[in-house]
Design a protein around this motif. Structure first.
Motif, short mmCIF file in Angstrom:
data_model
loop_
_atom_site.label_atom_id
_atom_site.label_comp_id
_atom_site.label_asym_id
_atom_site.label_seq_id
_atom_site.Cartn_x
_atom_site.Cartn_y
_atom_site.Cartn_z
N ASP A 132 -10.12 -34.83 12.71
CA ASP A 132 -10.57 -33.44 12.38
C ASP A 132 -11.60 -32.97 13.25
N GLY A 133 -12.45 -31.76 13.00
CA GLY A 133 -13.21 -31.09 14.03
C GLY A 133 -14.70 -32.09 14.24
N HIS A 343 -11.42 -36.78 26.55
CA HIS A 343 -10.38 -36.73 25.71
C HIS A 343 -10.49 -36.56 24.14
N VAL A 344 -11.74 -37.02 23.97
CA VAL A 344 -12.36 -37.17 22.62
C VAL A 344 -12.59 -35.59 22.02
N LEU A 345 -13.29 -34.91 22.88
CA LEU A 345 -13.83 -33.81 22.46
C LEU A 345 -12.56 -32.57 22.46
N THR A 346 -11.65 -32.65 23.32
CA THR A 346 -10.33 -31.80 23.07
C THR A 346 -9.35 -32.18 21.92
N ALA A 347 -9.30 -33.46 21.78
CA ALA A 347 -8.44 -33.99 20.65
C ALA A 347 -9.35 -33.40 19.23
N MET A 348 -10.61 -33.30 19.47
CA MET A 348 -11.27 -32.69 18.13
C MET A 348 -11.08 -31.18 18.07
N GLY A 349 -10.61 -30.47 19.08
CA GLY A 349 -10.19 -29.26 18.85
C GLY A 349 -11.04 -28.16 19.90
N LEU A 350 -11.88 -28.75 20.70
CA LEU A 350 -12.84 -28.15 21.53
C LEU A 350 -11.78 -27.56 22.65
N ASP A 351 -12.18 -26.22 23.10
CA ASP A 351 -10.98 -26.00 24.22
C ASP A 351 -11.80 -26.76 25.56
N THR A 352 -10.83 -26.88 26.68
CA THR A 352 -11.14 -27.78 27.71
C THR A 352 -12.52 -27.31 28.39
#
Ligand SMILES: Cc1ncc(COP(=O)(O)O)c(C=O)c1O
Length: 406
Positions: A132-133, A343-352
């Motif tokens: 999740d986020g 990759h962790v941050l984008t997986a959590m929904g943050l934009d690139t």
């Protein structure tokens, strides 16, 4: 550690402890005799060998005690990467007749993700769960991903980029109900939060000494399930036939001393680190358009991670801090030098774009409140400068494109 800047020498502040830690005085003095005085080979049967063997087994007992395991379940490795590889490849080799499906998560360390990619090339199928986020894996998502041919679940205990601690007990319980082997990469967690492998119901666990003030290049794999007999590293049959090669005795002794020390200091250090961390988080929250990443409370005691709007790329922030004698990182030691968005941050929904603007500050008990205040002051002045620099650069680009078209 000192930092020389324009001829002026500042005391450097090291806040990249998730990347690696300083070896503690205790661990170092425990290790030193095993380089020259007690340098025997633990497989030898003379007294020098027996001394080394005794030290090796004492370290094994210390590791086992720190995580609630039996000594017979601990195997020494050359670090977290090897422990992860051994766990995943070993279980896949021994269970491939039962099935070829593995479940893991999008936020694992590359030691797990790249091993899974290699296993996919050998016709294993991998499902990666999305967090999740806040970086938490929902038990429901794990339940839904399980298939009749699932042989292994690998979910990290605490995340290296955002510090989020997973509900491992509940996740491992689901695996146990379905009789699926559960591995956890606990490299960031061991020595920082209490761990009891029996309570957590995990079958395998990876740890690495350099993440809790032990030496680099030494780790351990806990396994309560039988490991592939003799197949992993062939040779002289060390580590009860599983991992051949003369053991790194000084390193293993350092691992034992460091894990014991970390367990003893944990209550006091946790209290101290949480106070420092929360002071830092509170100050950074005052910077407009900054955001804490990871879980607000279920996070490692000394771990704070952020993203900042409008700074173009975290490398500029890390460099500016470096110039001020503050050693921090953008999120992962392995990817700090690359321009890949974590990759962790984008997986959590943050934009690139925003994921490129991350900062990770990971503390040890050696850090002080004064250091935290100096870090906060520097970040608060660097961020507006970087934002201005970006605006100036954009204005320059617009002006030159107008002239180019004139
Ligand atoms: C979560 C995690 N797993 C695995 C590793 C790799 O461990 P090592 O550097 O000991 O190979 C790291 C490194 O810090 C890590 O943070």
């Amino acid at each position: 550690m000192a930092n020389s800047n324009n001829g002026e020498t500042l005391k450097a502040i090291y806040v990249d402890n998730a990347a690696t830690t300083a070896v503690s005085e205790n661990a170092l003095s425990a290790m030193l005799p095993f380089f020259r005085e007690n340098f025997g080979n633990p497989s030898a049967i003379h007294n020098a060998g027996l001394e080394a063997k005794k030290a090796l087994e004492a370290a094994r007992t210390a590791v086992a005690k720190a995580i609630g395991a039996f000594s017979s379940e601990i195997y020494f490795t050359c670090g977290g990467t090897e422990s992860d590889n051994w766990a995943l490849r070993g279980i896949c080799a021994s269970k491939s007749k039962k099935g070829r499906h593995i479940i893991s998560t999008e936020i694992e360390h590359k030691a797990v993700l790249n091993t899974l990619a290699a296993l996919q090339e050998q016709d294993f199928q991998v499902t990666l769960l999305k967090p999740d986020g806040c970086g938490v894996i929902a038990p429901e998502a794990l339940k839904n991903a399980i298939r009749p041919d699932t042989i292994l679940i690998s979910i990290m205990l605490a995340n290296n980029v955002v510090g989020t601690i997973q509900p491992i007990e509940r996740l491992a319980e689901i695996a146990k109900e379905r009789q699926i082997i559960f591995h956890t990469d606990a490299v960031q967690a061991v020595g920082h939060i209490p761990i009891d492998v029996r309570k957590l119901s995990v079958d395998l666990l990876s740890l690495s000494a350099h993440n809790f003030h032990g030496p680099k290049g030494v780790g351990a794999l806990y396994s309560k399930v039988p490991l592939v007999p003799a197949g992993y590293m062939t040779g002289g049959g060390q580590e009860r036939g599983h991992r051949s090669g003369t053991e790194h005795v000084p390193g293993i002794v350092g691992l034992g001393a460091a894990i014991k020390e970390a367990a003893e200091n944990m209550p006091a250090h946790t209290k101290y680190l949480v106070a420092l961390r929360d002071r830092l988080i509170g100050e950074i929250a005052k910077i407009p358009q900054s955001r804490l990443t990871g879980h607000p409370t279920d996070r490692l005691p000394g771990h704070a991670s952020f993203v900042f709007e409008g700074i173009e790329h975290s490398v500029y922030l890390i460099n500016s801090l470096n110039e001020k004698g503050i050693y921090a990182s953008s999120g992962s030691a392995c990817s700090a030098a690359s321009t890949d968005a974590p990759h962790v941050l984008t997986a959590m929904g943050l934009d690139t774009r925003l994921a490129h603007n991350s900062l990770r500050i990971t503390l040890s008990a050696d850090n002080t409140q004064d250091e935290i205040d100096r870090i906060c002051r520097q970040i608060s002045s660097i961020i507006p400068e970087l934002r201005n620099r970006k605006t100036r650069k954009r204005t320059k680009e617009i002006v030159s494109s107008v002239f180019d078209n004139y």
